[in-house]
Design an enzyme around this catalytic site. Structure first.
Site, PDB file in Angstrom:
ATOM      1  N   ARG A  37       0.835  -1.208   0.000  1.00 37.18           N
ATOM      2  CA  ARG A  37       0.000   0.000   0.000  1.00 37.18           C
ATOM      3  C   ARG A  37       0.871   1.261   0.000  1.00 37.18           C
ATOM      4  O   ARG A  37       0.639   2.201  -0.745  1.00 37.18           O
ATOM      5  CB  ARG A  37      -0.918   0.012   1.219  1.00 37.18           C
ATOM      6  CG  ARG A  37      -1.998  -1.057   1.201  1.00 37.18           C
ATOM      7  CD  ARG A  37      -2.973  -0.853   2.340  1.00 37.18           C
ATOM      8  NE  ARG A  37      -3.914  -1.954   2.436  1.00 37.18           N
ATOM      9  CZ  ARG A  37      -4.986  -2.100   1.670  1.00 37.18           C
ATOM     10  NH1 ARG A  37      -5.243  -1.191   0.738  1.00 37.18           N
ATOM     11  NH2 ARG A  37      -5.788  -3.132   1.815  1.00 37.18           N
ATOM     12  N   CYS A 148      10.901 -17.012  13.431  1.00 40.29           N
ATOM     13  CA  CYS A 148      12.342 -17.228  13.316  1.00 40.29           C
ATOM     14  C   CYS A 148      12.962 -17.732  14.617  1.00 40.29           C
ATOM     15  O   CYS A 148      13.786 -18.649  14.611  1.00 40.29           O
ATOM     16  CB  CYS A 148      13.035 -15.956  12.839  1.00 40.29           C
ATOM     17  SG  CYS A 148      12.680 -14.482  13.822  1.00 40.29           S
TER      18      CYS A 148
END
Length: 344
Positions: A37, A148
């Protein structure tokens, strides 16, 4: 082989940008669209200068997405869950890099994230850690990329718990994480000269990735995570403190790891008896999909220190997701992921 079209939603961020980098070099993938966006209309290299000359794509707003074979969603947490039906209608294969569908246990999700907009979909996604869920990934149309810190922790501890090597005592995990793993809440020390060279406790308790670790480790052990932010841009070093069963030895630890990872293409056991590179080091996995795992046993106490080094954006995020996609599509598992890292 026919190439598959793939679009990446949220490709201007760390996770989406890293998946884009890998996808552009994959021989069986054709990147169709990338969204942002904020940067709609701008060329990809405006945000990712490393991709200059690699693609002529420009960012588009999400509303202009067209159907594709595969859709990668690198959206802020909670967005996909709220807008799931719209995105699911655009591609038969979905890869979510947020935390929205990593968990199957609704109560565990609520404990760490709050209410879930689509609890009916929990359990429909396969947790995309190939070393743990390879068989399920072969049939998965919806895949949830792991966190992660969870990836580093799970890969280090999973074989030991699966093999019954550890005592059923609490496991304490310390994660030295990079700025790209910590996100906006842990800005680089270079932005704050008074903090240069410092380590800062970024998340002392209640780390959200604890939920993934507990749910995916055999026996659901008691695990406590503490994250410490460093000045590195990439990389995680996970250190876990645990204890061996009475009478068990280093040989049993080796056997557990070899049984679990002997045929794994991206797990390397690092435990040298001499030299300067005796243990895992995030420097040597930077940019790669490798997880380097090592350990040290304190013989007189049975205390085992486990270490895992990964690149948080590759093996910790986009790399293991692409590895999971390769498995799902029946492609060679290492395709697009064979970069060996740099030294020095």
């Amino acid at each position: 082989m026919d190439r598959k079209t793939i679009s990446i939603v949220g490709a201007s961020g760390y996770a989406g940008g890293e998946f884009l980098r890998l996808a552009l070099s994959h021989p069986y993938l054709e990147v169709k669209q990338v969204t942002s966006r904020r940067f709609a209309g701008e060329p990809v290299h405006f945000v990712h200068p490393n991709l200059r000359g690699r693609t002529n794509l420009k960012f588009i707003p999400p509303e202009k997405l067209e159907p594709a074979d595969i859709l990668v969603l690198a959206l802020p947490h909670g967005v996909l869950a709220r807008e799931f039906d719209r995105y699911a209608a655009l591609a038969p294969i979905l890869i979510d890099l947020s935390a929205d569908f990593r968990l199957k246990d609704l109560e565990l999700y609520r404990k760490y994230y709050g209410d879930h907009p689509r609890p009916d979909l929990l359990g429909r996604f396969v947790y995309a850690v190939p070393e743990l869920h390879r068989e399920a990934l072969k049939e998965a149309d919806w895949m949830a990329g792991a966190g992660c810190n969870a990836t580093a922790t799970l890969l280090g501890l999973y074989p030991l718990l699966k093999g019954g090597v550890l005592k059923p005592t609490p496991i304490f995990v310390t994660l030295l994480i990079s700025t790209s793993a910590a996100g906006a809440e842990a800005t680089p020390a270079s932005h704050h000269p008074e903090r240069a060279g410092s380590l800062r406790v970024y998340k002392p308790t209640g780390h959200r990735h604890t939920a993934e670790v507990v749910e995916n480790l055999p026996g659901r052990p008691e695990v406590h995570l503490t994250a410490i932010a460093t000045d590195r841009v990439r990389g995680i070093l996970m250190t876990a403190q645990c204890f061996l069963q009475d009478g068990w030895s280093e040989r049993d630890v080796w056997q557990a790891y070899r049984e679990a990872y002997g045929a794994e293409p991206f797990v390397r056991l690092v435990k040298q008896k001499k030299g300067v590179h005796r243990y895992p080091d995030p420097r040597f996995v930077q940019g790669t999909n490798y997880a380097d795992i090592g350990f040290e046993l304190e013989e007189d106490t049975g205390r085992l220190v486990v270490m895992t080094a990964i690149d948080n954006l590759v093996k910790g995020t986009a790399g293991h997701a692409l590895q999971a996609l390769n498995i799902r599509m029946g492609w060679p598992e290492t395709l697009g992921l064979d970069f060996p890292g740099l030294h020095p």
